[in-house]
Enzyme design. Structure first.
Site, PDB file in Angstrom:
ATOM      1  CG  ASP A  23      43.927   6.536  25.838  1.00 32.08           C
ATOM      2  OD1 ASP A  23      44.358   5.730  24.956  1.00 32.08           O
ATOM      3  OD2 ASP A  23      42.871   7.383  25.532  1.00 32.08           O
ATOM      4  CE  LYS A  88      45.205   1.666  20.496  1.00 32.92           C
ATOM      5  NZ  LYS A  88      44.425   2.481  21.145  1.00 32.92           N
ATOM      6  CD  GLU A 188      42.104   1.609  24.172  1.00 33.57           C
ATOM      7  OE1 GLU A 188      40.934   1.653  23.410  1.00 33.57           O
ATOM      8  OE2 GLU A 188      43.132   1.837  23.714  1.00 33.57           O
ATOM      9  CG  ASP A 212      36.415   4.229  23.031  1.00 29.59           C
ATOM     10  OD1 ASP A 212      36.550   5.408  22.156  1.00 29.59           O
ATOM     11  OD2 ASP A 212      37.751   3.888  23.408  1.00 29.59           O
TER      12      ASP A 212
END
Ligand code: AMP
Length: 652
Positions: A23, A88, A188, A212
């Site tokens: 992850d 990211k 994800e 999330d």
């Protein structure tokens, strides 16, 4: 730790290689694997340091090796310009994509005025987000190898469902640069579902929501799982919303409620102390109802601050409501809503009453979902849990550690790909990447290897030269970065593009790979609707051994390939910048002074000199300088033309 098998034919031992799940998060990253004995996914906790690795890279000023993770995070405050976080957010993006957000980062993101991907400047060196992500992946790989005592060469890496092609490709490249063969890029939310055991039975059909909420980002996705295929029905969110915002509202509340000295706003160390105390309060209030601590001001005096859970809930309610609005939108987009009427029981008032854990009795037209899964550390906040459960009309599932769930799911996907779960259906996949040639002879992947077929994918391109009326589309198959090292499948010309300035035409290239492995490629210039289509058989003539060889070559050459790709990208961007600057000077000569013209030419010459070499950093540095030099001229000239356009025009 790894399973050992004996090859009966040769009598040799073979070690079954472990494939890890990673992850790669905005704030934190983790690596997990499926334990060969227990068959359970486990997050790797090397040397008791915990499983979480902060996604932060620090470059020491003395030029020594970069620090990664917790050690690097310490420098966010003391040396922000050499400490890179949230990389990211920059992956696979051009400066234009970032807009205003680049200013909010503590480090320098380079605007080279081109469509190219962003770079980050640390001292005199330039790093691409791919290289920085690779540093984080290398650290995860090293931890996994250390903990498992075996080499780790293959991985599955997760990305948000909303990541586009270039962000996915950038993630893949980062993996390769870290020496990992990336077997698959997984969404994800898909990984979260797998971690909860959803999708492992080919006969089951389920629709689930994955909510999330991390440190800095929020997203919600609705997935339909059918015959082992995960389809993202909808996804919504806010890439600038998360637990950090909760910490911020608590800090602001304390600043005014306890009249903290002004230094808490200006002094970086006091700011940090306040932020950490706010985060501590937030975490404590996930378990308790009252929090008290002391802050120490610049004179060494203690100030007591307190917060109750009820106060905290009031402070964060607007943030939580924003996430629920996104859930409502996702449900509607997935076609599960009742045209927006009474969808989900949650309304603002339910939260405001402070009693959100009881779903309201009126209009309980909840979306039909089989499960609601919680991901991300911030879902530990009770108000979040209550609001999500109330909205979806069912208790949200948080039985797995929300920090680890995505990595655990990635490990399960890795285990499936390793062939350890034969009961799980693996669909037909394309063995090699399919893509087209772009500027500089690079392969731009459109359908990555291991994609299920049938599949379709597309991307938009533009021209690089003014007045270009033809576009050559070369189609290639293979894993190498340069087309010359891949296999050419065919090429065709999209002709009849109306003459336009470079960058203006919009050309959609679509790949459709059918179940028989026949590839149809279509190119359309959208402004003029010019189109062209060809059919290609990508697999034709390749034996399994050849496919294997092509994969091996790509692995062996991965480092050189990525370095060569980055150099070609820098070269292409530099050539485009020179072209633009040249055009600009030609058109606006009268508005520039002699000194400006000389300075521009001298700097352009430096770019050309750097282009003659084989080093990437000098090219980027000279480009950055040329850009900084000419930007004020461009702004001035623009003002002049606006003034000229306005002159003589009456505003009625
Ligand atoms: P992630 O990006 O998923 O790693 O999430 C990190 C975020 O979760 C940070 O904002 C943390 O402050 C937050 N977090 C971690 N533990 C808790 C907790 N017990 N209660 C509330 N928030 C937490």
């Amino acid at each position: 730790m790894a399973t050992v098998a004996i090859n009966i034919a040769t009598g040799t031992f073979q070690q079954e290689e472990i494939i890890v799940g990673i992850d790669l998060g905005t704030t934190n990253s983790l690596v997990a694997y499926v334990h060969p004995d227990s068959r359970q996914p486990v997050a790797i906790n090397d040397q008791g340091r915990g499983s979480i690795v902060p996604s932060v890279v620090h470059f020491p000023a003395d030029g020594s090796d970069p620090l990664i993770g917790t050690e690097a995070r310490e420098y966010l405050l003391t040396d922000p310009q050499r400490t890179i976080y949230s990389v990211k957010r920059l992956l696979g993006k051009s400066y234009g994509d970032l807009n205003a957000h680049a200013d909010q980062l503590g480090y320098k993101v380079i605007d080279d005025n081109s469509e190219g991907l962003v770079k980050i400047r640390v001292g005199d060196r330039f790093y691409s987000p791919i290289e920085l992500s690779a540093d984080i992946l290398k650290e995860l790989r090293a931890r996994a190898e250390h903990a498992l005592k075996t080499p780790v060469n293959r991985a599955v890496i997760t990305v948000p469902a909303y990541f586009n092609d270039s962000q996915r490709q950038a993630t893949r490249d980062a993996g390769r640069l870290a020496g990992l063969e990336v077997l698959r890029i997984v969404n994800e939310p898909t990984a979260a579902a797998l971690a909860y055991g959803i999708g492992l039975d080919p006969d089951e059909e389920k629709t689930v929501a994955v909510y999330d909420l991390g440190g800095g980002t929020f997203d919600v996705s609705i997935l339909r799982i059918q015959q082992g295929i995960f389809e993202v029905l909808s996804t919504h969110g806010d890439t600038y919303l998360g637990g950090d915002d909760m910490d911020r509202v608590v800090a602001e509340h304390w600043t005014s409620a306890f009249q903290l000295p002004a230094a808490f706003r200006s002094d970086p160390h006091l700011q940090q102390q306040l932020r950490l105390a706010a985060e501590m309060a937030k975490k404590y209030l996930s378990q308790h109802t009252d929090f008290t601590t002391h802050l120490t001001d610049q004179t060494g005096q203690n100030i007591t601050v307190t917060l109750t859970r009820a106060q905290f809930n009031d402070l964060i309610r607007p943030l939580v409501e924003r996430t629920i609005a996104a859930c409502r939108q996702a449900v509607q987009d997935a076609g599960l809503g009742n045209e927006g009427k009474g969808v989900g029981g949650f309304k603002g008032e339910d939260l405001a009453k402070g009693n959100p854990s009881h779903p309201p009795t009126l209009s309980p037209s909840y979306p039909k979902l089989d499960a609601v899964l919680l991901v991300g550390g911030s879902t530990r906040v009770p108000l979040v849990y209550d609001a999500v459960s109330a909205f979806f009309g069912q208790p949200a599932n948080n039985s797995l550690n929300p920090d680890e769930v995505v990595a655990l799911g990635a490990a399960i996907q890795a285990d499936i790909l390793a062939g350890n779960r034969r009961d799980v259906l693996l669909l037909d996949v394309t063995p090699l990447t399919l893509g087209i040639e772009t500027l500089g002879g690079l392969l731009d992947p459109i359908i990555p290897r291991n994609s299920k077929i049938p599949t379709k994918a597309g991307r938009q391109y533009t021209t690089s030269v003014d007045g270009q009326v033809n576009l050559k589309i070369g189609v290639y198959q293979g894993e190498r970065d340069q087309v010359s090292q891949n296999r050419k499948l065919g090429e065709f010309i999209l002709s009849g593009i109306p003459a336009m300035p470079a960058g203006l035409p919009k050309v959609d290239v679509n790949f459709l790979l059918n179940a028989d492995g026949i590839l149809q490629v279509e190119a359309i210039e959208l402004r003029s609707n010019t189109r062209q289509q060809v059919e290609i058989k990508p697999q034709y003539g390749l034996t399994d051994d050849q496919v294997e060889q092509m994969l091996m070559d790509s692995l062996v050459n991965a480092k050189d390939d990525v370095a060569a790709r980055l150099l070609i990208e820098a070269r292409t961007a530099a050539e485009q910048l020179l072209y633009q600057v040249n055009n600009f000077v030609r058109k606006n000569r009268p508005h520039l002074t002699e000194e400006e013209l000389t300075a521009t030419e001298a700097q352009a010459e430096k770019v050309r000199a750097a282009l003659a070499g084989t080093e990437r950093d000098p090219i980027l540095k000279s480009m950055d300088e040329l850009d900084e030099l000419t930007r004020p001229y461009a702004e001035r000239v623009m003002n002049i033309s606006i003034q000229q356009a306005m002159a003589g025009k009456k505003i009625s």
